[in-house]
Design a protein around this motif. Sequence first.
Motif, PDB file in Angstrom:
ATOM      1  N   ALA A   1       0.834  -1.203   0.000  1.00 39.50           N
ATOM      2  CA  ALA A   1       0.000   0.000   0.000  1.00 39.50           C
ATOM      3  C   ALA A   1       0.871   1.257   0.000  1.00 39.50           C
ATOM      4  O   ALA A   1       0.464   2.300  -0.519  1.00 39.50           O
ATOM      5  CB  ALA A   1      -0.930   0.010   1.206  1.00 39.50           C
ATOM      6  N   GLU A   2       2.076   1.159   0.558  1.00 37.24           N
ATOM      7  CA  GLU A   2       2.987   2.299   0.619  1.00 37.24           C
ATOM      8  C   GLU A   2       3.520   2.706  -0.756  1.00 37.24           C
ATOM      9  O   GLU A   2       4.016   3.807  -0.919  1.00 37.24           O
ATOM     10  CB  GLU A   2       4.161   1.986   1.544  1.00 37.24           C
ATOM     11  N   CYS A   3       3.427   1.803  -1.721  1.00 38.25           N
ATOM     12  CA  CYS A   3       3.941   2.115  -3.063  1.00 38.25           C
ATOM     13  C   CYS A   3       2.851   1.964  -4.118  1.00 38.25           C
ATOM     14  O   CYS A   3       3.144   1.621  -5.268  1.00 38.25           O
ATOM     15  CB  CYS A   3       5.160   1.265  -3.380  1.00 38.25           C
ATOM     16  N   GLY A   4       1.613   2.185  -3.726  1.00 41.43           N
ATOM     17  CA  GLY A   4       0.505   2.133  -4.678  1.00 41.43           C
ATOM     18  C   GLY A   4       0.239   0.748  -5.235  1.00 41.43           C
ATOM     19  O   GLY A   4      -0.256   0.613  -6.355  1.00 41.43           O
ATOM     20  N   ASP A   5       0.598  -0.288  -4.478  1.00 39.58           N
ATOM     21  CA  ASP A   5       0.413  -1.685  -4.889  1.00 39.58           C
ATOM     22  C   ASP A   5       1.144  -2.035  -6.184  1.00 39.58           C
ATOM     23  O   ASP A   5       0.762  -2.972  -6.890  1.00 39.58           O
ATOM     24  CB  ASP A   5      -1.075  -2.043  -4.997  1.00 39.58           C
ATOM     25  N   SER A   6       2.192  -1.312  -6.475  1.00 36.90           N
ATOM     26  CA  SER A   6       3.018  -1.608  -7.649  1.00 36.90           C
ATOM     27  C   SER A   6       4.095  -2.618  -7.251  1.00 36.90           C
ATOM     28  O   SER A   6       4.914  -2.349  -6.370  1.00 36.90           O
ATOM     29  CB  SER A   6       3.686  -0.325  -8.156  1.00 36.90           C
ATOM     30  N   MET A   7       4.068  -3.773  -7.913  1.00 33.87           N
ATOM     31  CA  MET A   7       5.043  -4.814  -7.585  1.00 33.87           C
ATOM     32  C   MET A   7       6.469  -4.347  -7.868  1.00 33.87           C
ATOM     33  O   MET A   7       7.383  -4.596  -7.086  1.00 33.87           O
ATOM     34  CB  MET A   7       4.738  -6.099  -8.363  1.00 33.87           C
ATOM     35  N   SER A   8       6.677  -3.652  -8.976  1.00 37.66           N
ATOM     36  CA  SER A   8       8.037  -3.188  -9.294  1.00 37.66           C
ATOM     37  C   SER A   8       8.522  -2.155  -8.279  1.00 37.66           C
ATOM     38  O   SER A   8       9.699  -2.148  -7.903  1.00 37.66           O
ATOM     39  CB  SER A   8       8.105  -2.634 -10.717  1.00 37.66           C
ATOM     40  N   ALA A   9       7.617  -1.303  -7.793  1.00 39.31           N
ATOM     41  CA  ALA A   9       8.005  -0.330  -6.770  1.00 39.31           C
ATOM     42  C   ALA A   9       8.320  -1.036  -5.451  1.00 39.31           C
ATOM     43  O   ALA A   9       9.287  -0.676  -4.757  1.00 39.31           O
ATOM     44  CB  ALA A   9       6.904   0.703  -6.580  1.00 39.31           C
ATOM     45  N   LEU A  10       7.537  -2.050  -5.105  1.00 38.61           N
ATOM     46  CA  LEU A  10       7.789  -2.824  -3.886  1.00 38.61           C
ATOM     47  C   LEU A  10       9.138  -3.537  -3.979  1.00 38.61           C
ATOM     48  O   LEU A  10       9.934  -3.520  -3.035  1.00 38.61           O
ATOM     49  CB  LEU A  10       6.657  -3.829  -3.641  1.00 38.61           C
ATOM     50  N   GLU A  11       9.422  -4.125  -5.132  1.00 36.00           N
ATOM     51  CA  GLU A  11      10.721  -4.773  -5.343  1.00 36.00           C
ATOM     52  C   GLU A  11      11.855  -3.776  -5.178  1.00 36.00           C
ATOM     53  O   GLU A  11      12.872  -4.088  -4.549  1.00 36.00           O
ATOM     54  CB  GLU A  11      10.793  -5.387  -6.744  1.00 36.00           C
ATOM     55  N   ALA A  12      11.699  -2.585  -5.737  1.00 30.92           N
ATOM     56  CA  ALA A  12      12.747  -1.569  -5.644  1.00 30.92           C
ATOM     57  C   ALA A  12      12.993  -1.162  -4.194  1.00 30.92           C
ATOM     58  O   ALA A  12      14.148  -1.003  -3.774  1.00 30.92           O
ATOM     59  CB  ALA A  12      12.370  -0.348  -6.484  1.00 30.92           C
ATOM     60  N   ILE A  13      11.925  -1.022  -3.420  1.00 32.18           N
ATOM     61  CA  ILE A  13      12.065  -0.647  -2.010  1.00 32.18           C
ATOM     62  C   ILE A  13      12.797  -1.743  -1.234  1.00 32.18           C
ATOM     63  O   ILE A  13      13.725  -1.471  -0.459  1.00 32.18           O
ATOM     64  CB  ILE A  13      10.681  -0.364  -1.380  1.00 32.18           C
ATOM     65  N   VAL A  14      12.379  -2.994  -1.449  1.00 29.85           N
ATOM     66  CA  VAL A  14      13.004  -4.118  -0.744  1.00 29.85           C
ATOM     67  C   VAL A  14      14.464  -4.262  -1.173  1.00 29.85           C
ATOM     68  O   VAL A  14      15.361  -4.428  -0.338  1.00 29.85           O
ATOM     69  CB  VAL A  14      12.215  -5.426  -0.969  1.00 29.85           C
ATOM     70  N   ASN A  15      14.731  -4.160  -2.478  1.00 31.06           N
ATOM     71  CA  ASN A  15      16.111  -4.281  -2.971  1.00 31.06           C
ATOM     72  C   ASN A  15      17.001  -3.164  -2.431  1.00 31.06           C
ATOM     73  O   ASN A  15      18.163  -3.403  -2.082  1.00 31.06           O
ATOM     74  CB  ASN A  15      16.142  -4.298  -4.493  1.00 31.06           C
ATOM     75  N   ALA A  16      16.479  -1.944  -2.364  1.00 29.58           N
ATOM     76  CA  ALA A  16      17.261  -0.829  -1.821  1.00 29.58           C
ATOM     77  C   ALA A  16      17.609  -1.087  -0.356  1.00 29.58           C
ATOM     78  O   ALA A  16      18.738  -0.829   0.088  1.00 29.58           O
ATOM     79  CB  ALA A  16      16.484   0.478  -1.973  1.00 29.58           C
ATOM     80  N   TRP A  17      16.641  -1.600   0.406  1.00 26.19           N
ATOM     81  CA  TRP A  17      16.908  -1.937   1.809  1.00 26.19           C
ATOM     82  C   TRP A  17      17.993  -3.005   1.905  1.00 26.19           C
ATOM     83  O   TRP A  17      18.935  -2.883   2.711  1.00 26.19           O
ATOM     84  CB  TRP A  17      15.615  -2.407   2.480  1.00 26.19           C
ATOM     85  N   MET A  18      17.881  -4.052   1.073  1.00 25.55           N
ATOM     86  CA  MET A  18      18.864  -5.139   1.116  1.00 25.55           C
ATOM     87  C   MET A  18      20.255  -4.649   0.727  1.00 25.55           C
ATOM     88  O   MET A  18      21.248  -5.030   1.340  1.00 25.55           O
ATOM     89  CB  MET A  18      18.430  -6.285   0.200  1.00 25.55           C
ATOM     90  N   GLU A  19      20.333  -3.816  -0.299  1.00 24.08           N
ATOM     91  CA  GLU A  19      21.637  -3.304  -0.740  1.00 24.08           C
ATOM     92  C   GLU A  19      22.241  -2.365   0.296  1.00 24.08           C
ATOM     93  O   GLU A  19      23.451  -2.339   0.489  1.00 24.08           O
ATOM     94  CB  GLU A  19      21.491  -2.602  -2.081  1.00 24.08           C
ATOM     95  N   GLY A  20      21.400  -1.580   0.947  1.00 26.09           N
ATOM     96  CA  GLY A  20      21.903  -0.631   1.934  1.00 26.09           C
ATOM     97  C   GLY A  20      22.281  -1.255   3.256  1.00 26.09           C
ATOM     98  O   GLY A  20      23.260  -0.873   3.889  1.00 26.09           O
ATOM     99  N   GLU A  21      21.524  -2.229   3.698  1.00 22.02           N
ATOM    100  CA  GLU A  21      21.715  -2.815   5.031  1.00 22.02           C
ATOM    101  C   GLU A  21      22.469  -4.141   5.025  1.00 22.02           C
ATOM    102  O   GLU A  21      23.016  -4.536   6.049  1.00 22.02           O
ATOM    103  CB  GLU A  21      20.365  -3.008   5.714  1.00 22.02           C
ATOM    104  N   HIS A  22      22.439  -4.870   3.919  1.00 24.25           N
ATOM    105  CA  HIS A  22      23.048  -6.209   3.831  1.00 24.25           C
ATOM    106  C   HIS A  22      22.591  -7.115   4.976  1.00 24.25           C
ATOM    107  O   HIS A  22      23.407  -7.670   5.715  1.00 24.25           O
ATOM    108  CB  HIS A  22      24.576  -6.120   3.812  1.00 24.25           C
ATOM    109  N   PRO A  23      21.287  -7.266   5.142  1.00 25.66           N
ATOM    110  CA  PRO A  23      20.800  -8.077   6.268  1.00 25.66           C
ATOM    111  C   PRO A  23      21.050  -9.560   6.031  1.00 25.66           C
ATOM    112  O   PRO A  23      21.071 -10.031   4.891  1.00 25.66           O
ATOM    113  CB  PRO A  23      19.297  -7.788   6.270  1.00 25.66           C
ATOM    114  N   ARG A  24      21.255 -10.282   7.104  1.00 24.15           N
ATOM    115  CA  ARG A  24      21.328 -11.745   7.039  1.00 24.15           C
ATOM    116  C   ARG A  24      19.925 -12.226   7.382  1.00 24.15           C
ATOM    117  O   ARG A  24      19.549 -12.321   8.543  1.00 24.15           O
ATOM    118  CB  ARG A  24      22.348 -12.271   8.026  1.00 24.15           C
ATOM    119  N   ILE A  25      19.148 -12.526   6.349  1.00 27.55           N
ATOM    120  CA  ILE A  25      17.728 -12.851   6.514  1.00 27.55           C
ATOM    121  C   ILE A  25      17.580 -14.254   7.087  1.00 27.55           C
ATOM    122  O   ILE A  25      18.145 -15.214   6.579  1.00 27.55           O
ATOM    123  CB  ILE A  25      16.978 -12.702   5.183  1.00 27.55           C
ATOM    124  N   ARG A  26      16.812 -14.367   8.161  1.00 32.93           N
ATOM    125  CA  ARG A  26      16.572 -15.642   8.823  1.00 32.93           C
ATOM    126  C   ARG A  26      15.182 -16.187   8.548  1.00 32.93           C
ATOM    127  O   ARG A  26      14.968 -17.382   8.609  1.00 32.93           O
ATOM    128  CB  ARG A  26      16.781 -15.494  10.332  1.00 32.93           C
TER     129      ARG A  26
END
Length: 100
Positions: free
Chosen positions: A10-35
Motif C-alpha cells: 500500500a505504501e507504493c501504490g500496490d506496484s510490484m516493481s516499486a515494492l521490489e525496488a524498495i526491498v532491494n534498496a533496503w537489502m543493498e543498503g543494510e546487507h541483512p542476514r535474513i533468517r
Amino acid sequence: MYRFKGFDSAECGDSMSALEAIVNAWMEGEHPRIRHVCQSMRGEHILLTFVYEDTKQLEQRVSSHAQTGVTGGYQRFFDEDLSDDRPTSPRIPATPPPMH
C-alpha cells in the motif's frame, strides 16, 4: 540480535516493481542476514516481513574483538594442547580405535 522489518505494498501504490525496488534498496543498503521471510495479504495489499540479523552490528562485534585481541573462546585450549610436551593428548587418541 534479530530484527524485524516489514513492507506494505500500500505504501507504493500496490506496484510490484516499486515494492521490489524498495526491498532491494533496503537489502543493498543494510546487507541483512535474513533468517525468515513471510508474505501475507492484508485486504488487497501484500505484506512482506523479514526477521534478520543486522550484519553491520555483527561486523562491529567482530572488528571490536579483533582490535582487543579477543579470539574464539576455544582457541587458547587448542594452543595449550599444541604447546604440551606430551606426544599426544590423553583426551584425543592419536589413532582411532579398531573396528570390530
